[in-house]
Design an enzyme around this catalytic site. Structure first.
Site, PDB file in Angstrom:
ATOM      1  N   HIS A  50       0.858  -1.195   0.000  1.00 22.90           N
ATOM      2  CA  HIS A  50       0.000   0.000   0.000  1.00 22.90           C
ATOM      3  C   HIS A  50       0.884   1.230   0.000  1.00 22.90           C
ATOM      4  O   HIS A  50       2.107   1.131   0.161  1.00 22.90           O
ATOM      5  CB  HIS A  50      -0.978  -0.023   1.185  1.00 22.90           C
ATOM      6  CG  HIS A  50      -0.335   0.048   2.527  1.00 22.90           C
ATOM      7  ND1 HIS A  50       0.504  -0.932   3.016  1.00 22.90           N
ATOM      8  CD2 HIS A  50      -0.396   0.988   3.507  1.00 22.90           C
ATOM      9  CE1 HIS A  50       0.917  -0.607   4.233  1.00 22.90           C
ATOM     10  NE2 HIS A  50       0.395   0.558   4.550  1.00 22.90           N
ATOM     11  N   ASP A  94       5.640   4.755   5.132  1.00 24.10           N
ATOM     12  CA  ASP A  94       6.578   3.815   5.755  1.00 24.10           C
ATOM     13  C   ASP A  94       6.719   2.528   4.936  1.00 24.10           C
ATOM     14  O   ASP A  94       7.469   1.630   5.320  1.00 24.10           O
ATOM     15  CB  ASP A  94       6.194   3.513   7.216  1.00 24.10           C
ATOM     16  CG  ASP A  94       4.768   2.997   7.365  1.00 24.10           C
ATOM     17  OD1 ASP A  94       3.894   3.364   6.548  1.00 24.10           O
ATOM     18  OD2 ASP A  94       4.520   2.212   8.305  1.00 24.10           O
ATOM     19  N   HIS A  96      -7.679  -1.496   5.182  1.00 28.30           N
ATOM     20  CA  HIS A  96      -6.754  -0.660   5.957  1.00 28.30           C
ATOM     21  C   HIS A  96      -7.237   0.779   5.833  1.00 28.30           C
ATOM     22  O   HIS A  96      -8.254   1.040   5.200  1.00 28.30           O
ATOM     23  CB  HIS A  96      -5.327  -0.849   5.404  1.00 28.30           C
ATOM     24  CG  HIS A  96      -4.266  -0.150   6.191  1.00 28.30           C
ATOM     25  ND1 HIS A  96      -4.181  -0.218   7.562  1.00 28.30           N
ATOM     26  CD2 HIS A  96      -3.219   0.649   5.803  1.00 28.30           C
ATOM     27  CE1 HIS A  96      -3.138   0.499   7.963  1.00 28.30           C
ATOM     28  NE2 HIS A  96      -2.550   1.032   6.917  1.00 28.30           N
ATOM     29  N   HIS A 133       5.790  -5.703  11.553  1.00 32.79           N
ATOM     30  CA  HIS A 133       5.175  -4.374  11.549  1.00 32.79           C
ATOM     31  C   HIS A 133       4.696  -3.985  12.953  1.00 32.79           C
ATOM     32  O   HIS A 133       3.550  -3.641  13.172  1.00 32.79           O
ATOM     33  CB  HIS A 133       4.002  -4.337  10.545  1.00 32.79           C
ATOM     34  CG  HIS A 133       3.575  -2.932  10.192  1.00 32.79           C
ATOM     35  ND1 HIS A 133       2.590  -2.262  10.876  1.00 32.79           N
ATOM     36  CD2 HIS A 133       4.000  -2.080   9.238  1.00 32.79           C
ATOM     37  CE1 HIS A 133       2.409  -1.065  10.338  1.00 32.79           C
ATOM     38  NE2 HIS A 133       3.264  -0.928   9.346  1.00 32.79           N
TER      39      HIS A 133
END
Lengths: 370, 370
Positions: free
Chosen positions: A62, A66, A182, A313
């Site tokens: 995505h 980051d 998300h 993550h």
């Protein structure tokens, strides 16, 4: 054939000295495939045993910073390392719509024209991959304008029948993407090897009177052959069991899947990489930010009967070795009830061994829980 | 008032574990000003004694990736650290035309809307700042389109009279930019403190019969006053010598200055930060790539009678401590003939002490060599 995964960055939101921003490398047959490329990925690569020049494909889950802010710099550095006259295959980059514009703009404005060719294959997300009203349509971005000079790109739409995106397929393997939920549209990727045919049992071939030569090849390719005697020989009579392929699934940031694609594709994964940004006590905060906890990740892994779960993550509040990190570890162990679970750390490598011949084939047709 | 410079990244072209990509922080009165922001700068900041939240201004010398690819990520992280209801002054970002579009595009496409306000002040370069035919005009970029929604920005043109760009000036200091020659237009920045008035000599004021109160303030501000007796008191009679201001010059990548601005502005710098990408044996390669060697940097420093020269932006072929690095050190010492010269390393801090009151004021009107 060796297959391993190396985590280059296991931290959420931003890179820190103890956890780099998101990136991992899947290495197979000497080729490196990079999944996500947060800021600092090229430095993490230098610290690892991997060689950046071996990267042939890049997958972006995505468009959060980051996960992508290291990509323009990595392409520039790879470009510096190539000799200008080398004829090289382009690097294929797969990721959400908007990625091509991001890359092109960054490279154009920084006067960086990579010598290495690259193509961007953009996945078109669906609006239900993020909260209502937060979807942004990048489909018209720069079309016909600056992007016309940009490197080539293709656009890949969701196949509604399989609820997935077929990204590549050859004789040895396939890569598909599936949808995740998300704060911005996110994707997961599945690399699945095809089963390799078993070995020819030469003593049986000799007993049956099959002459060495083209017939051996036919049988190896799974086709029945007829001998000059009129006898028919079936592949299963003369081949040992095929070697099942391995399946590695890498999920982007998510609070869960969208549609049945994720569970279908991840069924019996040999390695499932899932995010676990926050601890189980913080489910609500995690869900609100579109993230998962160890418990959620473990439930997804159980639903798809994954053989090994790796969590990554992590919020930077969980530096490796700290007491909060240990709590995450124990939550993960409890949630997976003794199944293999690993908390990733930067520069950790996990090998996915070749399967036994008598193991079941992985199936991609697991029943989906309603 | 303390004033120091901390090098966050001293490497050229790309970040490596031994030398980060370009970035340094000038710290004064608790505020941090960042000069350049290569990939990984935010991680280097975390490793240093500095606090990223103290950054109030950012200066970008030129748009090459190793000087800007850390900026979108840094802004996102600063934004995460701020509480959403805090009322904060915007971060002012100064750099070449195109910077605003780069930032806006990166933040828009990554769905990152920093909570912290920022403004971009773009310097318009001149075509003679890079090789013929390589100049790119970004003045029309995105105008009236996407950038309309972007954070505010101003455009600063060269003042032909001073051959410089005045970026900010207040009671305490000024910052100006000047032109450099590189493969793309590059700039240098000069921060110059104004002299601080000397202290009041109270015993003399008493002898002269000046009553404590507003007249003291007038004298301190440099204005003559008249007493009720009719006597006139001059500031120089009652003030100790003023404290000279300090001057710090940070140059971007360059093979030399463009126009007289650089030498004029850098005259008698207390600290001059100059690039030295390649060793003296490689002058031709350096010039061709728009870079300098220790010898060239030393000549520039001598011409502007800088008090201290710091070299940085070394090719990654010179890791700290290696034999090639030692050769660079000896070249620098020879070239400066005993003058103070330092080769920067990551996380090195250099203090610029307050000057003695009887030191000459720095002058910005050095004769320019033809």
């Amino acid at each position: 054939m060796s297959l391993d995964v190396t985590f280059l960055g296991t931290g959420a939101a931003f890179p820190s000295p103890s956890r780099g921003a998101s990136a991992l490398v899947l290495r197979r047959a000497g080729q490196c495939w990079l999944f996500d490329c947060g800021e600092g990925t090229q430095t993490q690569l230098m610290k690892s045993h991997l060689r950046a020049a071996k990267i042939t494909k890049i997958f972006i889950t995505h468009l959060h910073g980051d996960h992508i802010f290291g990509l323009p710099g990595l392409l520039c550095t790879l470009s510096l390392q190539r000799s200008p006259d080398a004829s090289v295959a382009p690097i294929d980059i797969y990721g959400p719509l908007g990625l091509r514009s991001f890359l092109w703009r960054s490279l154009e404005l920084s006067h960086s024209e990579p010598l290495l060719p690259y193509s961007v294959h953009e996945l078109v997300p669906t609006q239900d991959q993020c909260p209502d009203g937060e979807f942004r349509d990048f489909s018209g971005l720069d079309r016909g304008e600056a992007l016309a000079q940009a490197p080539p790109g293709t656009v890949v739409h969701l196949d509604p029948e399989t609820d997935s995106y077929l990204l590549l397929e050859d004789e040895e393997l396939s890569v598909r993407a599936f949808r995740l939920f998300h704060r911005v549209p996110s994707f997961g990727f599945v690399m699945e090897e095809k089963p390799r045919p078993g070995k020819l049992k030469v003593h049986i071939l000799q007993e049956l009177g099959v002459p060495p030569g083209p017939l051996y090849g036919e049988l190896k390719r799974g086709r029945a052959v007829e001998l000059s005697s009129g006898a028919r020989v079936l592949p299963r009579d003369v081949l040992s069991l095929p070697v099942p392929g391995r399946k590695v699934c890498v999920l982007g940031d998510c609070s869960g899947p969208v549609g049945p694609g994720a569970l279908r594709l991840c069924g019996q994964a040999d390695l499932l990489v899932h995010e676990a940004t926050l601890a189980d006590g913080l489910q609500d905060a995690a869900r609100q930010r579109g993230h998962s906890t160890p418990g959620q990740a473990a439930r997804f892994a159980a639903e798809c009967r994954a053989r090994r779960l790796v969590l990554t993550h992590f919020s930077q509040r969980y530096p490796p070795g700290g007491h909060r990190h240990r709590r995450l570890q124990s939550q993960a162990k409890t949630a997976t009830a003794g199944h293999q679970v690993t908390l990733a750390e930067d520069l950790m490598t996990i090998e996915i061994p070749v399967k036994n011949k008598d193991e079941d084939f992985a199936t991609t047709e697991l029943p989906v829980k309603q």
